[in-house]
Design a protein around this motif. Structure first.
Motif, PDB file in Angstrom:
ATOM      1  N   GLN A  27      40.140   1.548 -21.315  1.00 21.69           N
ATOM      2  CA  GLN A  27      38.893   2.228 -20.998  1.00 21.69           C
ATOM      3  C   GLN A  27      39.208   3.686 -20.676  1.00 21.69           C
ATOM      4  OE1 GLN A  27      36.262   0.333 -18.306  1.00 21.69           O
ATOM      5  NE2 GLN A  27      36.615  -1.700 -19.140  1.00 21.69           N
ATOM      6  N   SER A  28      38.437   4.585 -21.279  1.00 23.01           N
ATOM      7  CA  SER A  28      38.671   6.014 -21.150  1.00 23.01           C
ATOM      8  C   SER A  28      37.862   6.599 -19.990  1.00 23.01           C
ATOM      9  CB  SER A  28      38.279   6.696 -22.454  1.00 23.01           C
ATOM     10  OG  SER A  28      38.490   8.072 -22.355  1.00 23.01           O
ATOM     11  N   TYR A  29      38.510   7.460 -19.216  1.00 28.05           N
ATOM     12  CA  TYR A  29      37.885   8.130 -18.073  1.00 28.05           C
ATOM     13  C   TYR A  29      38.228   9.614 -18.139  1.00 28.05           C
ATOM     14  CZ  TYR A  29      37.645   3.418 -16.106  1.00 28.05           C
ATOM     15  OH  TYR A  29      37.393   2.094 -15.908  1.00 28.05           O
ATOM     16  N   GLY A  30      37.398  10.425 -17.510  1.00 29.49           N
ATOM     17  CA  GLY A  30      37.678  11.842 -17.376  1.00 29.49           C
ATOM     18  C   GLY A  30      37.908  12.172 -15.911  1.00 29.49           C
ATOM     19  N   LEU A  31      38.740  13.146 -15.660  1.00 27.51           N
ATOM     20  CA  LEU A  31      38.982  13.574 -14.288  1.00 27.51           C
ATOM     21  C   LEU A  31      37.712  14.214 -13.749  1.00 27.51           C
ATOM     22  CD1 LEU A  31      41.247  13.818 -12.137  1.00 27.51           C
ATOM     23  CD2 LEU A  31      41.603  16.131 -12.973  1.00 27.51           C
ATOM     24  N   ALA A  32      37.278  13.791 -12.562  1.00 28.68           N
ATOM     25  CA  ALA A  32      35.994  14.238 -12.027  1.00 28.68           C
ATOM     26  C   ALA A  32      36.131  15.215 -10.863  1.00 28.68           C
ATOM     27  CB  ALA A  32      35.175  13.032 -11.582  1.00 28.68           C
ATOM     28  N   GLY A  33      37.327  15.524 -10.442  1.00 31.87           N
ATOM     29  CA  GLY A  33      37.486  16.443  -9.316  1.00 31.87           C
ATOM     30  C   GLY A  33      38.904  16.472  -8.803  1.00 31.87           C
ATOM     31  N   LEU A  47      37.635   9.660 -10.955  1.00 32.40           N
ATOM     32  CA  LEU A  47      37.455   9.578 -12.397  1.00 32.40           C
ATOM     33  C   LEU A  47      35.981   9.346 -12.704  1.00 32.40           C
ATOM     34  CD1 LEU A  47      40.486   7.283 -13.284  1.00 32.40           C
ATOM     35  CD2 LEU A  47      40.350   9.761 -13.475  1.00 32.40           C
ATOM     36  N   GLN A  48      35.583   9.728 -13.919  1.00 32.16           N
ATOM     37  CA  GLN A  48      34.193   9.578 -14.319  1.00 32.16           C
ATOM     38  C   GLN A  48      34.123   8.938 -15.703  1.00 32.16           C
ATOM     39  OE1 GLN A  48      31.947  13.066 -13.726  1.00 32.16           O
ATOM     40  NE2 GLN A  48      30.067  12.213 -14.513  1.00 32.16           N
ATOM     41  N   GLN A  52      29.188   7.678 -14.271  1.00 28.69           N
ATOM     42  CA  GLN A  52      29.487   6.964 -13.032  1.00 28.69           C
ATOM     43  C   GLN A  52      30.870   7.364 -12.552  1.00 28.69           C
ATOM     44  OE1 GLN A  52      28.981   2.782 -13.978  1.00 28.69           O
ATOM     45  NE2 GLN A  52      27.006   2.817 -12.930  1.00 28.69           N
ATOM     46  N   ARG A  53      31.004   7.490 -11.237  1.00 28.91           N
ATOM     47  CA  ARG A  53      32.292   7.864 -10.652  1.00 28.91           C
ATOM     48  C   ARG A  53      33.055   6.644 -10.185  1.00 28.91           C
ATOM     49  NH1 ARG A  53      33.072  13.500  -7.815  1.00 28.91           N
ATOM     50  NH2 ARG A  53      32.363  14.725  -9.571  1.00 28.91           N
ATOM     51  N   TYR A  54      34.348   6.724 -10.371  1.00 25.01           N
ATOM     52  CA  TYR A  54      35.265   5.687  -9.938  1.00 25.01           C
ATOM     53  C   TYR A  54      36.407   6.357  -9.184  1.00 25.01           C
ATOM     54  CZ  TYR A  54      32.888   3.056 -13.592  1.00 25.01           C
ATOM     55  OH  TYR A  54      31.941   2.469 -14.363  1.00 25.01           O
ATOM     56  N   LEU A  74      50.102  16.385 -12.534  1.00 26.62           N
ATOM     57  CA  LEU A  74      49.156  16.446 -13.649  1.00 26.62           C
ATOM     58  C   LEU A  74      47.710  16.503 -13.158  1.00 26.62           C
ATOM     59  CD1 LEU A  74      50.230  13.997 -16.493  1.00 26.62           C
ATOM     60  CD2 LEU A  74      49.632  16.398 -16.714  1.00 26.62           C
ATOM     61  N   SER A  75      47.369  15.657 -12.200  1.00 24.48           N
ATOM     62  CA  SER A  75      45.994  15.604 -11.729  1.00 24.48           C
ATOM     63  C   SER A  75      45.615  16.865 -10.939  1.00 24.48           C
ATOM     64  CB  SER A  75      45.744  14.350 -10.898  1.00 24.48           C
ATOM     65  OG  SER A  75      46.590  14.311  -9.777  1.00 24.48           O
ATOM     66  N   MET A  76      46.545  17.404 -10.167  1.00 25.81           N
ATOM     67  CA  MET A  76      46.274  18.617  -9.396  1.00 25.81           C
ATOM     68  C   MET A  76      46.057  19.809 -10.336  1.00 25.81           C
ATOM     69  SD  MET A  76      46.513  17.753  -6.072  1.00 25.81           S
ATOM     70  CE  MET A  76      47.069  19.062  -5.060  1.00 25.81           C
ATOM     71  N   LEU A  77      46.901  19.948 -11.345  1.00 26.03           N
ATOM     72  CA  LEU A  77      46.749  21.050 -12.300  1.00 26.03           C
ATOM     73  C   LEU A  77      45.455  20.927 -13.101  1.00 26.03           C
ATOM     74  CD1 LEU A  77      50.406  21.395 -13.610  1.00 26.03           C
ATOM     75  CD2 LEU A  77      49.160  23.006 -12.168  1.00 26.03           C
ATOM     76  N   ALA A  78      45.133  19.700 -13.510  1.00 29.42           N
ATOM     77  CA  ALA A  78      43.899  19.489 -14.269  1.00 29.42           C
ATOM     78  C   ALA A  78      42.671  19.794 -13.412  1.00 29.42           C
ATOM     79  CB  ALA A  78      43.846  18.054 -14.772  1.00 29.42           C
ATOM     80  N   ALA A  79      42.712  19.448 -12.144  1.00 28.44           N
ATOM     81  CA  ALA A  79      41.590  19.707 -11.250  1.00 28.44           C
ATOM     82  C   ALA A  79      41.384  21.212 -11.051  1.00 28.44           C
ATOM     83  CB  ALA A  79      41.800  19.029  -9.908  1.00 28.44           C
TER      84      ALA A  79
END
Length: 83
Positions: A27-33, A47-48, A52-54, A74-79
């Protein structure tokens, strides 16, 4: 693309090189914050999917320390790119 097999429960997690797109159990999610880092023990990633947020909780016992550090970076840089 970073691919990690999580333990407890066993799941496959993939994150693209930009850190924006996450794939968990097909299942694909996008970083939401901005992710929340609790020292070395926990990484909570917002994730979004389909408006809907997860929250993905990644604990120290689910993966190796190096993998947790990679996901944290990775998540910090993407945010930062989201802002």
């Amino acid at each position: 693309m970073l691919r990690i097999r999580l333990c407890r429960p066993q799941r496959l997690l993939s994150v693209d090189d930009s850190g924006q797109h996450w794939l968990l159990q097909q299942q694909s999610y996008g970083l939401a914050g901005q992710p929340l880092v609790v020292w070395r023990w926990l990484l909570i990633v917002p994730l979004q999917r389909d408006s809907q947020r997860y929250w993905l909780w990644l604990w120290w016992f689910q993966l190796r320390r190096e993998q947790l550090a990679q996901l944290r970076c990775l998540s910090m840089l993407a945010a930062q790119r989201l802002v």
